[in-house]
Write a protein that holds these residues in place. Structure first.
Motif, PDB file in Angstrom:
ATOM      1  N   MET A 127     -15.559  22.421  -9.976  1.00 52.67           N
ATOM      2  CA  MET A 127     -14.777  21.309  -9.972  1.00 52.67           C
ATOM      3  C   MET A 127     -14.592  20.133 -10.388  1.00 52.67           C
ATOM      4  O   MET A 127     -13.833  19.499 -10.398  1.00 52.67           O
ATOM      5  CB  MET A 127     -15.416  21.064  -8.092  1.00 52.67           C
ATOM      6  CG  MET A 127     -15.115  20.134  -7.174  1.00 52.67           C
ATOM      7  SD  MET A 127     -13.747  20.627  -6.390  1.00 52.67           S
ATOM      8  CE  MET A 127     -14.506  21.407  -5.461  1.00 52.67           C
ATOM      9  N   ARG A 128     -15.719  19.933 -11.059  1.00 54.35           N
ATOM     10  CA  ARG A 128     -15.734  18.915 -11.951  1.00 54.35           C
ATOM     11  C   ARG A 128     -14.688  18.950 -13.529  1.00 54.35           C
ATOM     12  O   ARG A 128     -13.497  17.725 -13.619  1.00 54.35           O
ATOM     13  CB  ARG A 128     -16.748  18.731 -13.311  1.00 54.35           C
ATOM     14  CG  ARG A 128     -18.002  18.585 -11.970  1.00 54.35           C
ATOM     15  CD  ARG A 128     -19.735  18.825 -13.253  1.00 54.35           C
ATOM     16  NE  ARG A 128     -19.493  19.275 -13.761  1.00 54.35           N
ATOM     17  CZ  ARG A 128     -20.281  20.772 -13.871  1.00 54.35           C
ATOM     18  NH1 ARG A 128     -20.291  20.823 -12.692  1.00 54.35           N
ATOM     19  NH2 ARG A 128     -20.319  22.170 -14.593  1.00 54.35           N
ATOM     20  N   LEU A 129     -13.819  19.984 -13.534  1.00 55.16           N
ATOM     21  CA  LEU A 129     -12.737  20.115 -14.479  1.00 55.16           C
ATOM     22  C   LEU A 129     -11.957  19.620 -13.243  1.00 55.16           C
ATOM     23  O   LEU A 129     -10.390  18.691 -13.996  1.00 55.16           O
ATOM     24  CB  LEU A 129     -12.822  21.660 -14.655  1.00 55.16           C
ATOM     25  CG  LEU A 129     -11.428  21.974 -15.276  1.00 55.16           C
ATOM     26  CD1 LEU A 129     -11.512  21.416 -17.222  1.00 55.16           C
ATOM     27  CD2 LEU A 129     -11.610  22.928 -15.668  1.00 55.16           C
ATOM     28  N   TYR A 130     -11.432  20.310 -12.511  1.00 55.66           N
ATOM     29  CA  TYR A 130     -10.106  20.163 -11.569  1.00 55.66           C
ATOM     30  C   TYR A 130     -10.285  18.449 -11.257  1.00 55.66           C
ATOM     31  O   TYR A 130      -9.176  17.788 -11.831  1.00 55.66           O
ATOM     32  CB  TYR A 130      -9.822  20.968  -9.983  1.00 55.66           C
ATOM     33  CG  TYR A 130      -9.868  22.182 -10.055  1.00 55.66           C
ATOM     34  CD1 TYR A 130      -9.088  22.584 -11.221  1.00 55.66           C
ATOM     35  CD2 TYR A 130     -11.009  23.138  -9.890  1.00 55.66           C
ATOM     36  CE1 TYR A 130      -8.644  24.184 -10.840  1.00 55.66           C
ATOM     37  CE2 TYR A 130     -10.730  24.634 -10.256  1.00 55.66           C
ATOM     38  CZ  TYR A 130      -9.883  24.989 -10.178  1.00 55.66           C
ATOM     39  OH  TYR A 130      -9.319  26.364 -10.915  1.00 55.66           O
ATOM     40  N   ARG A 131     -11.403  17.857 -11.460  1.00 62.26           N
ATOM     41  CA  ARG A 131     -10.973  16.491 -11.033  1.00 62.26           C
ATOM     42  C   ARG A 131     -10.670  15.755 -12.040  1.00 62.26           C
ATOM     43  O   ARG A 131     -10.373  14.973 -11.933  1.00 62.26           O
ATOM     44  CB  ARG A 131     -12.912  16.248 -10.290  1.00 62.26           C
ATOM     45  CG  ARG A 131     -12.870  16.155  -8.824  1.00 62.26           C
ATOM     46  CD  ARG A 131     -13.724  15.648  -8.233  1.00 62.26           C
ATOM     47  NE  ARG A 131     -14.633  15.836  -6.608  1.00 62.26           N
ATOM     48  CZ  ARG A 131     -13.733  15.984  -5.527  1.00 62.26           C
ATOM     49  NH1 ARG A 131     -12.448  15.711  -6.180  1.00 62.26           N
ATOM     50  NH2 ARG A 131     -13.780  17.014  -4.464  1.00 62.26           N
TER      51      ARG A 131
ATOM     52  N   THR B 192      -9.407  16.174  -3.381  1.00 60.60           N
ATOM     53  CA  THR B 192      -9.465  17.046  -2.542  1.00 60.60           C
ATOM     54  C   THR B 192      -8.119  16.500  -1.068  1.00 60.60           C
ATOM     55  O   THR B 192      -8.350  14.938  -0.822  1.00 60.60           O
ATOM     56  CB  THR B 192     -10.773  16.833  -1.443  1.00 60.60           C
ATOM     57  OG1 THR B 192     -11.542  16.981  -2.824  1.00 60.60           O
ATOM     58  CG2 THR B 192     -11.118  17.844  -0.287  1.00 60.60           C
ATOM     59  N   VAL B 193      -7.262  17.378  -0.464  1.00 62.47           N
ATOM     60  CA  VAL B 193      -6.599  16.892   0.228  1.00 62.47           C
ATOM     61  C   VAL B 193      -6.731  16.730   1.579  1.00 62.47           C
ATOM     62  O   VAL B 193      -6.559  16.568   3.145  1.00 62.47           O
ATOM     63  CB  VAL B 193      -5.342  16.678   0.484  1.00 62.47           C
ATOM     64  CG1 VAL B 193      -4.682  16.380  -0.805  1.00 62.47           C
ATOM     65  CG2 VAL B 193      -5.003  17.814  -0.674  1.00 62.47           C
ATOM     66  N   GLU B 194      -7.251  18.261   1.900  1.00 66.32           N
ATOM     67  CA  GLU B 194      -8.103  18.668   3.168  1.00 66.32           C
ATOM     68  C   GLU B 194      -9.153  19.593   3.019  1.00 66.32           C
ATOM     69  O   GLU B 194      -9.405  20.863   1.604  1.00 66.32           O
ATOM     70  CB  GLU B 194      -6.867  20.233   3.290  1.00 66.32           C
ATOM     71  CG  GLU B 194      -7.071  20.167   4.488  1.00 66.32           C
ATOM     72  CD  GLU B 194      -5.893  20.900   5.705  1.00 66.32           C
ATOM     73  OE1 GLU B 194      -6.073  21.782   6.613  1.00 66.32           O
ATOM     74  OE2 GLU B 194      -4.890  21.158   4.586  1.00 66.32           O
ATOM     75  N   ASP B 195     -10.548  19.165   4.167  1.00 59.57           N
ATOM     76  CA  ASP B 195     -11.308  19.650   3.807  1.00 59.57           C
ATOM     77  C   ASP B 195     -11.283  21.150   4.598  1.00 59.57           C
ATOM     78  O   ASP B 195     -10.683  21.017   5.949  1.00 59.57           O
ATOM     79  CB  ASP B 195     -12.659  19.135   4.201  1.00 59.57           C
ATOM     80  CG  ASP B 195     -13.784  19.928   4.691  1.00 59.57           C
ATOM     81  OD1 ASP B 195     -14.037  21.224   4.490  1.00 59.57           O
ATOM     82  OD2 ASP B 195     -14.879  19.122   4.244  1.00 59.57           O
ATOM     83  N   LYS B 196     -11.665  22.408   3.630  1.00 59.67           N
ATOM     84  CA  LYS B 196     -11.723  24.104   5.102  1.00 59.67           C
ATOM     85  C   LYS B 196     -12.452  24.766   4.486  1.00 59.67           C
ATOM     86  O   LYS B 196     -12.038  26.286   5.014  1.00 59.67           O
ATOM     87  CB  LYS B 196     -10.069  24.803   3.423  1.00 59.67           C
ATOM     88  CG  LYS B 196      -8.629  24.030   3.273  1.00 59.67           C
ATOM     89  CD  LYS B 196      -7.981  24.133   4.506  1.00 59.67           C
ATOM     90  CE  LYS B 196      -6.762  24.655   4.625  1.00 59.67           C
ATOM     91  NZ  LYS B 196      -5.740  25.064   5.213  1.00 59.67           N
ATOM     92  N   GLY B 197     -13.562  24.130   4.924  1.00 57.75           N
ATOM     93  CA  GLY B 197     -14.558  24.528   4.974  1.00 57.75           C
ATOM     94  C   GLY B 197     -15.266  24.921   4.201  1.00 57.75           C
ATOM     95  O   GLY B 197     -15.589  23.896   3.016  1.00 57.75           O
TER      96      GLY B 197
ATOM     97  N   HIS C  67      -6.936  25.685  -3.883  1.00 57.83           N
ATOM     98  CA  HIS C  67      -7.973  25.778  -2.667  1.00 57.83           C
ATOM     99  C   HIS C  67      -9.469  26.277  -3.756  1.00 57.83           C
ATOM    100  O   HIS C  67      -9.199  27.163  -4.704  1.00 57.83           O
ATOM    101  CB  HIS C  67      -8.120  27.268  -2.281  1.00 57.83           C
ATOM    102  CG  HIS C  67      -7.259  27.463  -0.784  1.00 57.83           C
ATOM    103  ND1 HIS C  67      -5.891  27.314  -1.028  1.00 57.83           N
ATOM    104  CD2 HIS C  67      -7.017  25.937   0.378  1.00 57.83           C
ATOM    105  CE1 HIS C  67      -5.255  26.849   0.008  1.00 57.83           C
ATOM    106  NE2 HIS C  67      -6.235  26.094   0.531  1.00 57.83           N
ATOM    107  N   VAL C  68     -10.324  25.015  -4.055  1.00 54.45           N
ATOM    108  CA  VAL C  68     -11.330  25.325  -4.482  1.00 54.45           C
ATOM    109  C   VAL C  68     -12.184  25.524  -3.629  1.00 54.45           C
ATOM    110  O   VAL C  68     -12.885  24.607  -3.513  1.00 54.45           O
ATOM    111  CB  VAL C  68     -11.188  24.279  -5.359  1.00 54.45           C
ATOM    112  CG1 VAL C  68     -12.715  24.737  -6.642  1.00 54.45           C
ATOM    113  CG2 VAL C  68     -10.190  24.529  -6.785  1.00 54.45           C
ATOM    114  N   GLU C  69     -13.566  26.686  -4.075  1.00 59.77           N
ATOM    115  CA  GLU C  69     -14.814  26.352  -3.551  1.00 59.77           C
ATOM    116  C   GLU C  69     -14.816  24.920  -3.525  1.00 59.77           C
ATOM    117  O   GLU C  69     -15.680  24.434  -4.459  1.00 59.77           O
ATOM    118  CB  GLU C  69     -15.344  27.879  -3.846  1.00 59.77           C
ATOM    119  CG  GLU C  69     -14.877  28.948  -3.383  1.00 59.77           C
ATOM    120  CD  GLU C  69     -16.186  30.350  -3.612  1.00 59.77           C
ATOM    121  OE1 GLU C  69     -17.273  30.192  -4.261  1.00 59.77           O
ATOM    122  OE2 GLU C  69     -15.872  31.714  -2.824  1.00 59.77           O
ATOM    123  N   LYS C  70     -16.501  24.328  -2.461  1.00 59.02           N
ATOM    124  CA  LYS C  70     -16.877  23.443  -2.977  1.00 59.02           C
ATOM    125  C   LYS C  70     -18.236  23.515  -3.740  1.00 59.02           C
ATOM    126  O   LYS C  70     -18.103  22.549  -4.243  1.00 59.02           O
ATOM    127  CB  LYS C  70     -17.468  23.282  -1.450  1.00 59.02           C
ATOM    128  CG  LYS C  70     -16.702  22.253  -0.328  1.00 59.02           C
ATOM    129  CD  LYS C  70     -16.685  22.133   1.314  1.00 59.02           C
ATOM    130  CE  LYS C  70     -15.900  21.704   1.963  1.00 59.02           C
ATOM    131  NZ  LYS C  70     -14.934  20.752   1.922  1.00 59.02           N
TER     132      LYS C  70
END
Length: 172
Positions: free
Chosen positions: A140-144, A150-155, A132-135
């Motif tokens: 986030m750039r590293l993860y991508r 992203t497989v699910e938007d969790k807010g 889970h990564v905060e938007k």
């Protein structure tokens, strides 16, 4: 079982199991990830510390309750404690619960190397990896870049997943 030290080991990274005596250090790691955010509140330092302590205690309790089989590791760099890595192996995936480094350890490629080794662990087990990564998390750039999608938007968070067959290249 800690992840292999394929990419992180040559950078001087190692791991040791975290225990209750590490809670003050782990609180410091957690607090360091929230300082910029809290600086914008205008709260006095004492109020920020109280808030951070409450948040850390709640997070720690949640992690220990819902991830009872997890690996709780202190990340070491050149022999010094510099972060935390929590993960748990599930039947179909390796869930990265939390990865965080102190500010002095950021920007040296350690996080990327640790994540590459986590992906190597998942690939070796023929499993996906997820986190889970905060938007608004700059990582986030590293993860991508590493092939997470992203497989699910969790807010506030995105549930991100990596699969070997969809990765941009083999973890190094």
């Amino acid at each position: 079982m800690p992840p292999p030290l394929i990419a992180a080991g040559p950078l001087g990274v190692g791991y040791r199991p975290a225990d209750e005596a590490d809670l003050p250090f782990l609180f410091g790691v957690y607090a360091s990830t929230r300082l910029e955010e809290l600086a914008q509140t205008g709260w006095p330092a004492e109020m920020q510390t109280i808030f951070l302590r409450q948040q850390f205690d709640a997070q720690h309790h949640h992690y220990r309750t819902y991830y009872s089989e997890a690996e709780w590791l202190v990340v070491q760099w050149r022999g010094a404690d510099v972060g935390r890595l929590y993960f748990e192996e599930w039947p179909s995936q390796v869930r990265i619960i939390d990865i965080a480094l102190l500010p002095a350890a950021r920007g040296h490629g350690l996080g990327a190397a640790i994540l590459q080794d986590m992906l190597a662990l998942a690939a070796g087990l023929s499993k996906a990896a997820s986190i889970h990564v905060e938007k608004n998390n700059p990582a986030m750039r590293l993860y991508r870049r590493l092939g997470f999608a992203t497989v699910e938007d969790k807010g506030v968070y995105d549930l991100m997943e990596w699969r070997a067959e969809s990765a941009p290249g083999e973890p190094t």
